[in-house]
Design a protein around this motif. Structure first.
Motif, PDB file in Angstrom:
ATOM      1  N   GLU A 234       0.916  -1.314  -6.965  1.00  0.00           N
ATOM      2  CA  GLU A 234       0.958  -2.190  -5.795  1.00  0.00           C
ATOM      3  C   GLU A 234       2.389  -2.263  -5.270  1.00  0.00           C
ATOM      4  N   ASP A 235       2.544  -2.243  -3.929  1.00  0.00           N
ATOM      5  CA  ASP A 235       3.887  -2.445  -3.398  1.00  0.00           C
ATOM      6  C   ASP A 235       4.201  -3.937  -3.389  1.00  0.00           C
TER       7      ASP A 235
ATOM      8  N   ILE B  71      -2.652   7.267  -6.860  1.00  0.00           N
ATOM      9  CA  ILE B  71      -2.825   5.951  -7.473  1.00  0.00           C
ATOM     10  C   ILE B  71      -3.813   6.052  -8.632  1.00  0.00           C
ATOM     11  N   GLN B  72      -4.937   6.731  -8.406  1.00  0.00           N
ATOM     12  CA  GLN B  72      -5.940   6.878  -9.463  1.00  0.00           C
ATOM     13  C   GLN B  72      -5.431   7.745 -10.608  1.00  0.00           C
ATOM     14  N   VAL B  73      -4.643   8.762 -10.292  1.00  0.00           N
ATOM     15  CA  VAL B  73      -4.042   9.600 -11.331  1.00  0.00           C
ATOM     16  C   VAL B  73      -3.122   8.764 -12.219  1.00  0.00           C
TER      17      VAL B  73
ATOM     18  N   ILE C 136       5.255   6.966  -7.315  1.00  0.00           N
ATOM     19  CA  ILE C 136       4.287   5.966  -6.850  1.00  0.00           C
ATOM     20  C   ILE C 136       4.923   5.021  -5.839  1.00  0.00           C
ATOM     21  N   LYS C 137       6.214   4.725  -6.006  1.00  0.00           N
ATOM     22  CA  LYS C 137       6.900   3.849  -5.050  1.00  0.00           C
ATOM     23  C   LYS C 137       6.920   4.478  -3.666  1.00  0.00           C
ATOM     24  N   TRP C 138       7.233   5.765  -3.597  1.00  0.00           N
ATOM     25  CA  TRP C 138       7.208   6.486  -2.322  1.00  0.00           C
ATOM     26  C   TRP C 138       5.775   6.668  -1.837  1.00  0.00           C
ATOM     27  N   ASN C 139       4.869   6.901  -2.768  1.00  0.00           N
ATOM     28  CA  ASN C 139       3.463   7.078  -2.432  1.00  0.00           C
ATOM     29  C   ASN C 139       2.904   5.853  -1.704  1.00  0.00           C
ATOM     30  N   GLY C 140       3.401   4.672  -2.089  1.00  0.00           N
ATOM     31  CA  GLY C 140       2.943   3.435  -1.458  1.00  0.00           C
ATOM     32  C   GLY C 140       3.215   3.393   0.039  1.00  0.00           C
TER      33      GLY C 140
END
Length: 326
Positions: free
Chosen positions: A15-16, A179-181, A269-273
């Motif tokens: 979550e961001d 996210i699921q990965v 994940i931070k960038w993915n958000g």
């Protein structure tokens, strides 16, 4: 964060800041309300789709530059409706985890929700450009003739099509997958919703004529959805195949391997958000309020496209390294 609230989250790591500290707590109370009236999570998802699609009417007619205060108000209504749609889209997952009412159809509907919002919104933005384009024509030195309007609108439509298909659809599909990965390595197979196209195709093939048509259509689209996720993540697919070959069932993957993956995945994940709703919609709102909605298409193709490539390549790079070590 109380324990009951934390149990409704996929993971705080995915979550961001805005979602974790503002959106999710707000959604938690909505989930409590829906649970009290025994409202199914899928109903909330469908409600989210309808509200998000309805916002297109206001985005398409709004303009402060051309319509003054009334245009500004219409813009704000469109923004609020889309924000409410996102709140309900977050609520459905928390409600499902709270009540245990998880379903395959719910997972598919959740992935479709964003497309149900943005398809009519993007069409509305093209229509808005057709109606109001004086600013853009002045900047580009284009004469405001019917022929030029038709040509320019056609170009904006193509930009919207590219933005929707290769931009919004591809970017959010990848963001959801990563996210699921991450959850898969953090919590195991039961703690994530990491699906694969082979299994989804098997589910579709097992459906009969007695299966409701809407469920068959959604399942077929989900098969395509998962195939596209796998197609852009070949190194992760290679890593997953090697892990299964070496350890058998994925539940047997050693904790040190999971920890190594999480170590590499967390920064990505931070960038993915940024590929998800909050960052994306902030730009949409800005361009609409500035009365240059067509710029949203350009931004999604160029700016968000570069971000997509960065996230994808960085994730694939560490998956390659881990696979080579096995």
């Amino acid at each position: 964060m109380n324990e009951k609230f934390k149990q409704t989250l996929k993971s705080s790591e995915t979550e961001d800041w805005l979602d974790l500290h503002i959106v999710r707590p707000f959604c938690y109370y909505w989930a409590l309300l829906f649970a009290r009236f025994d409202i199914h999570p899928n109903t909330v998802t469908i409600l989210s789709m309808l509200i998000g699609a309805a916002s297109a009417v206001f985005f398409g007619c709004a303009s402060f530059y051309y319509g003054g205060t009334e245009g500004l108000i219409l813009n704000i209504i469109g923004i609020l409706l889309l924000m409410l749609a996102d709140i309900f889209d977050c609520t459905d997952g928390q409600l499902a985890r709270m009540t245990g009412k998880k379903s395959r159809l719910g997972r598919i509907l959740d992935g479709v929700a964003g497309f149900a919002w943005f398809t009519p919104i993007y069409l509305a933005l093209v229509y808005r450009f057709y109606l109001h384009h004086d600013l853009e024509f002045q900047w580009l030195g284009i004469s405001d003739t019917p022929q030029n309007v038709y040509i320019a609108t056609a170009i904006v439509f193509v930009l919207g099509l590219i933005s929707g298909i290769t931009g919004l659809a591809g970017q959010q599909r990848l963001a959801d997958y990563y996210i699921q990965v991450h959850l898969f390595f953090l919590k195991g197979e039961k703690g994530s919703e990491l699906d694969n196209s082979v299994r989804q195709q098997e589910i579709y093939d097992q459906m009969t004529t007695d299966t409701p048509l809407v469920e068959r259509v959604f399942q077929k689209s989900y098969v395509d959805y998962t195939r596209k996720q796998e197609a852009v993540t070949p190194q992760f697919q290679r890593l997953l195949a090697r892990l299964r070959e070496k350890y058998g069932h994925t539940d047997n993957i050693p904790q040190e391997v999971r920890d190594e993956f999480r170590h590499h995945s967390l920064p990505v994940i931070k960038w993915n958000g940024l590929l998800t709703f909050n960052f994306r919609s902030a730009w949409l709102f800005l361009f609409c309020l500035l009365d240059v909605p067509a710029m949203n298409f350009v931004w999604e193709i160029v700016g968000m496209g570069l971000l997509y490539l960065y996230v994808n390549r960085r994730h694939e790079a560490f998956c390659r390294q881990m696979a080579d070590k096995l």
